[in-house]
Enzyme design. Structure first.
Site, PDB file in Angstrom:
ATOM      1  CG  ASP A 107     -14.253   4.924   9.467  1.00 43.95           C
ATOM      2  OD1 ASP A 107     -14.453   5.942  10.154  1.00 43.95           O
ATOM      3  OD2 ASP A 107     -13.121   4.506   9.193  1.00 43.95           O
ATOM      4  CB  ILE A 149      -6.209   8.821   4.061  1.00 46.65           C
ATOM      5  CG1 ILE A 149      -7.171   9.926   3.606  1.00 46.65           C
ATOM      6  CG2 ILE A 149      -5.038   8.722   3.089  1.00 46.65           C
ATOM      7  CD1 ILE A 149      -6.578  11.318   3.655  1.00 46.65           C
ATOM      8  CG  HIS A 150      -6.646   2.953   5.052  1.00 45.65           C
ATOM      9  ND1 HIS A 150      -6.372   2.591   6.351  1.00 45.65           N
ATOM     10  CD2 HIS A 150      -7.977   3.223   5.007  1.00 45.65           C
ATOM     11  CE1 HIS A 150      -7.485   2.626   7.061  1.00 45.65           C
ATOM     12  NE2 HIS A 150      -8.471   3.014   6.271  1.00 45.65           N
ATOM     13  NE  ARG A 151       2.495   1.466   3.937  1.00 43.27           N
ATOM     14  CZ  ARG A 151       3.087   1.127   5.084  1.00 43.27           C
ATOM     15  NH1 ARG A 151       3.311   2.047   5.994  1.00 43.27           N
ATOM     16  NH2 ARG A 151       3.438  -0.119   5.315  1.00 43.27           N
ATOM     17  CD  GLU A 159     -14.499   9.264  10.409  1.00 34.94           C
ATOM     18  OE1 GLU A 159     -13.890   8.709  11.333  1.00 34.94           O
ATOM     19  OE2 GLU A 159     -15.171   8.626   9.557  1.00 34.94           O
ATOM     20  CD  GLU A 164       5.347   5.225   7.296  1.00 37.60           C
ATOM     21  OE1 GLU A 164       4.370   6.000   7.431  1.00 37.60           O
ATOM     22  OE2 GLU A 164       5.225   4.013   7.054  1.00 37.60           O
TER      23      GLU A 164
END
Length: 374
Positions: free
Chosen positions: A170, A173-175, A237, A293
């Site tokens: 997988d 996009i993460h923080r 993806e 955010e």
């Protein structure tokens, strides 16, 4: 796939930039020195970030900062996807048809392909964390977007991880907040597939190997933002990005962890998410906040996040660090265009010919509007 707007074939960030240079008002670069702490983001908010709520900003060009204070030789690119017309040019489809275009790629995927390390541009330069001089904080100019941020963030880092039981991959996009010379905290939103994989590894008491891939063909970033049920657990993806380009995304074995890297990435951070280790996101700053955010507010710092122990940083020569400034049009396009595609495909499958289009309006931060046949 040859882009319809110019005779340039996009397969990485640099070919993307070459296309932008042929389009009026879509790319700008500056040799004026910029501080990655607060200043870089502040400049781009006014020049081109766009926004989900009213603020002193406008939609403008992608921008390259060629001189970054404290990081000789480093370059930072911001705003690549912060304009829907620009995305249309980069994906080779009319702006109004982007959702349908992405939907077709989801239905006609192309698997990634694997290349030898000798062909991997992302490994032209290698820095290993075992080296005494290694310090992620001095190596890469991760921006701090506001004075309240928990710390410097990698905002366009595509995390690649695999299910430890069956190997399914997988990308998301993460923080990612830089916490030390070889540590990064990672925030997982509820339901993220990589977090499900990580939890399996943690339950077994094992570290979870990942790569953080930065500076990519925009087709990869946008494809990574599809969500379930369109991309169920175990779906890769990267296949959608392959469908967009009619060419498989190239992967290569990482140097220090048992994981794959995107071979044409500008920068790859290799590491392992440690089992049963947690840190406060703002442990170094005590600001109480994380970062802006997408709806337009400053998110609170998370008190307990998993930690990536960095093993190496690999990169291309003269590498470009890609980031985004939020909240803004880049968030909207990353979240909204895959949402358009998902809804269009599902409604079309259930009621062929009824739905004419789907649009994710910026004011909703990626929310949706439906257009029926009447």
């Amino acid at each position: 796939m040859e882009n319809k707007h110019a005779n340039v074939q996009i397969d990485d960030l640099r070919s993307t930039i070459e296309l932008l240079k042929t389009l009026p008002h879509q790319y700008f670069e500056t040799d004026v020195e910029v501080d990655p702490k607060d200043q870089l983001a502040g400049i781009y908010r006014k020049i081109g970030a766009g926004g989900t709520v009213m603020r002193p900003t406008r939609i403008g060009p992608a921008m390259m900062f060629n001189r970054v204070k404290g990081y000789p030789g480093s370059r930072v690119l911001v705003g690549m996807i912060a304009n829907r017309e620009r995305v249309a040019a980069l994906l080779g489809a009319p702006s109004r048809e982007l959702g349908k275009h992405m939907g077709e790629a989801r239905k006609n995927t192309v698997d990634p392909v694997f290349v030898d390390r000798s062909q991997a541009l992302c490994q032209e330069v290698v820095y290993k964390a075992e080296e005494e001089s290694f310090d992620l904080r001095r190596l890469l100019p991760a921006p701090t977007n506001t004075p309240q941020d928990a710390g410097p963030y990698f905002c366009m880092g595509l995390v690649l991880g695999s299910d430890p039981e069956n190997g399914h991959t997988d990308v998301t996009i993460h923080r990612l907040c830089v916490q030390g010379k070889d540590e990064i905290s990672i925030f997982f939103a509820l339901g993220r597939h990589i977090d499900a994989f990580r939890q399996k590894a943690e339950k077994a008491g094992k570290p979870f190997p990942v790569t953080i891939n930065m500076g990519l063909d925009p087709a990869i970033h946008i494809s990574a933002c599809f969500e379930a049920p369109t991309t169920p657990l175990g779906f890769d993806e990267l296949k959608i990005a392959g469908g967009l380009r009619d060419k498989g995304v190239e992967l290569v074995d990482a140097v220090t962890v048992r994981q794959k890297s995107i071979a044409k990435a500008e920068i790859v951070i290799e590491g392992e998410i440690l089992p049963n280790i947690r840190v406060a996101e703002d442990q170094n700053t005590k600001t109480g906040y994380a970062m802006p955010e997408f709806p337009g507010y400053e998110g609170t710092a998370n008190p307990s996040l998993p930690v990536i122990k960095v093993k190496a940083v690999t990169m291309r020569k003269n590498a470009i660090l890609q980031t985004l400034v939020g909240p803004g049009e880049e968030h909207v396009n990353l979240a909204g265009i895959p949402t358009e595609a998902s809804i269009y495909n599902q409604v079309e499958a259930a009621m062929p010919g009824f739905l004419q289009n789907v649009y994710a309006h910026p004011s909703g931060g990626g929310g949706i509007s439906f257009h029926s046949a009447g």
